[in-house]
Design an enzyme around this catalytic site. Structure first.
Site, PDB file in Angstrom:
ATOM      1  N   ASP A  55      26.367 -24.371  -4.223  1.00 17.47           N
ATOM      2  CA  ASP A  55      26.014 -23.602  -3.174  1.00 17.47           C
ATOM      3  C   ASP A  55      24.386 -23.713  -3.447  1.00 17.47           C
ATOM      4  O   ASP A  55      23.887 -23.026  -2.212  1.00 17.47           O
ATOM      5  CB  ASP A  55      26.668 -22.194  -3.344  1.00 17.47           C
ATOM      6  N   ARG A  88      27.692 -17.304  -7.640  1.00 16.21           N
ATOM      7  CA  ARG A  88      26.376 -17.972  -7.347  1.00 16.21           C
ATOM      8  C   ARG A  88      25.306 -17.174  -7.905  1.00 16.21           C
ATOM      9  O   ARG A  88      24.071 -17.368  -7.794  1.00 16.21           O
ATOM     10  CB  ARG A  88      26.069 -17.618  -5.710  1.00 16.21           C
ATOM     11  N   ARG A  97      28.019  -9.200   2.612  1.00 12.76           N
ATOM     12  CA  ARG A  97      27.149  -9.734   1.321  1.00 12.76           C
ATOM     13  C   ARG A  97      25.974  -8.549   0.882  1.00 12.76           C
ATOM     14  O   ARG A  97      26.206  -7.801  -0.160  1.00 12.76           O
ATOM     15  CB  ARG A  97      26.425 -10.841   1.635  1.00 12.76           C
ATOM     16  N   HIS A 127      27.061 -13.790   6.913  1.00 18.64           N
ATOM     17  CA  HIS A 127      25.569 -13.512   7.019  1.00 18.64           C
ATOM     18  C   HIS A 127      25.150 -13.377   8.050  1.00 18.64           C
ATOM     19  O   HIS A 127      25.450 -14.101   9.103  1.00 18.64           O
ATOM     20  CB  HIS A 127      25.032 -14.789   6.087  1.00 18.64           C
ATOM     21  N   CYS A 152      20.996 -22.160   6.814  1.00 20.28           N
ATOM     22  CA  CYS A 152      21.298 -21.938   5.064  1.00 20.28           C
ATOM     23  C   CYS A 152      20.619 -23.040   4.422  1.00 20.28           C
ATOM     24  O   CYS A 152      20.252 -22.668   3.159  1.00 20.28           O
ATOM     25  CB  CYS A 152      22.651 -22.144   5.277  1.00 20.28           C
TER      26      CYS A 152
HETATM   27  N1  ARG Z   1      29.197 -21.063   0.317  1.00 19.14           N
HETATM   28  C1  ARG Z   1      27.920 -20.243   0.624  1.00 19.14           C
HETATM   29  C2  ARG Z   1      28.197 -18.676   0.366  1.00 19.14           C
HETATM   30  O1  ARG Z   1      29.397 -18.191   0.911  1.00 19.14           O
HETATM   31  C3  ARG Z   1      27.098 -20.500   1.887  1.00 19.14           C
HETATM   32  C4  ARG Z   1      25.906 -19.869   2.134  1.00 19.14           C
HETATM   33  C5  ARG Z   1      25.401 -20.055   3.482  1.00 19.14           C
HETATM   34  N2  ARG Z   1      24.150 -19.333   3.451  1.00 19.14           N
HETATM   35  C6  ARG Z   1      23.627 -18.970   4.480  1.00 19.14           C
HETATM   36  N3  ARG Z   1      22.322 -18.663   4.540  1.00 19.14           N
HETATM   37  N4  ARG Z   1      24.503 -18.415   5.511  1.00 19.14           N
HETATM   38  O2  ARG Z   1      27.610 -18.055  -0.198  1.00 19.14           O
END
Ligand code: ARG
Length: 286
Positions: A78, A103, A149, A178, A272
């Site tokens: 990611d 991550r 998040r 997000h 992203c």
């Molecule tokens: N797979 C990543 C996650 O779920 C995707 C992140 C996407 N980034 C963003 N800026 N929305 O964290």
């Protein structure tokens, strides 16, 4: 003969040269699931992801922007979503602290990049904070998401570290986990967003702050049309978000479709993959 000197409609939108940080998706795949878009059983094509990403990278350069690169690390699929690495305001860097262990190691990788560039303030968030995924600089203020998040406590920390007022917004639809999947900053005082992704109170806040915002339909939000990057004039977004493109063109912006279908499988699109550096990199190319 029609006059060639007719003034363009609404020529007030002027592109400002930007400075971005991107990460090539060399190690991209979907091997875990931390958002509803990620389906590990569905095959990914890393070579295609790289080709699509390179088109975005070239497009930024053709538009006159500067793009810095961070080295992708194996085992961090990611990392291509560089927007999540930090939030940068002036020469201050607030480095992300990721919610998911998958991550977590990206934070230190981004931190090292900024430290090596000599940024004077490089602060790693002490609360869960997913960088520009949830913090969007809009003129003098920062719009900040929470709900899936980034922790609410991270908003106050961002205000302190970055020195700009933060407006907190609560996300309620897991597809839009997000802030940058549900809202995009078009210009210092202009945004586009999908109201149903926000709590009723946050919807009120957005209506008050941005009565003239571009409003996205569910269909345009669902194809990641709001995960867009604007330089003040050109708006790079998913080519499937036709309704948004029409609305943007109507206002005098120049929508440009960028196909990132492979990266969509990880739950991300144009924004992203793009972290904005709002200060010439100390010792960098500018
Ligand atoms: N797979 C990543 C996650 O779920 C995707 C992140 C996407 N980034 C963003 N800026 N929305 O964290």
């Amino acid at each position: 003969m029609p006059s060639q000197t007719q003034p363009r409609t609404r020529a007030r939108y002027i592109a400002r040269p930007r400075h971005y940080l991107m990460c090539r998706p060399t190690h991209f795949t979907v091997s875990y699931r931390i958002n509803p878009w990620m389906v590990p059983a569905k095959p990914t094509d890393t070579a295609l992801a790289v080709l699509q990403w390179e088109r975005l990278y070239e497009l930024y350069r053709e538009l006159g922007h500067t793009v810095e690169l961070i080295e992708p690390e194996p085992g961090l699929p990611d990392m291509v979503y560089s927007a999540n690495g930090a939030t940068v305001v002036d020469d201050r860097v607030l480095v992300a602290s990721f919610r998911h262990t998958e991550r977590a190691a990206e934070g230190p990788a981004y931190r090292t990049w900024f430290e090596q560039r000599g940024y004077p303030v490089v602060h790693t968030a002490s609360h869960t904070n997913e960088g520009e995924g949830d913090f969007l600089v809009a003129g003098d203020r920062i719009l900040a998401g929470t709900g899936f998040r980034t922790d609410l406590a991270a908003h106050a920390e961002a205000e302190r570290v970055l020195g700009r007022p933060v407006v907190g917004l609560t996300l309620v639809d897991p597809r839009f986990y997000h802030l940058d999947t549900a809202l995009a900053v078009l210009d210092d005082d202009e945004i586009m967003y999908y109201p149903a992704a926000f709590s009723p109170e946050s919807r009120r806040t957005l209506r008050e702050l941005y009565p003239n915002a571009v409003i996205a339909t569910d269909a345009d939000a669902e194809v990641f049309g709001l995960n867009a990057v604007s330089d003040g004039r050109h708006v790079l977004l998913s080519p499937q978000a036709g309704g948004l493109a029409d609305q943007l063109a109507e206002r005098g912006f120049e929508p440009i479709g960028v196909d990132l279908s492979e990266l969509l499988k990880g739950g991300g699109s144009v924004k992203c993959c793009t972290l904005e550096l709002r200060h010439p990199v100390p010792g960098g190319t500018r």
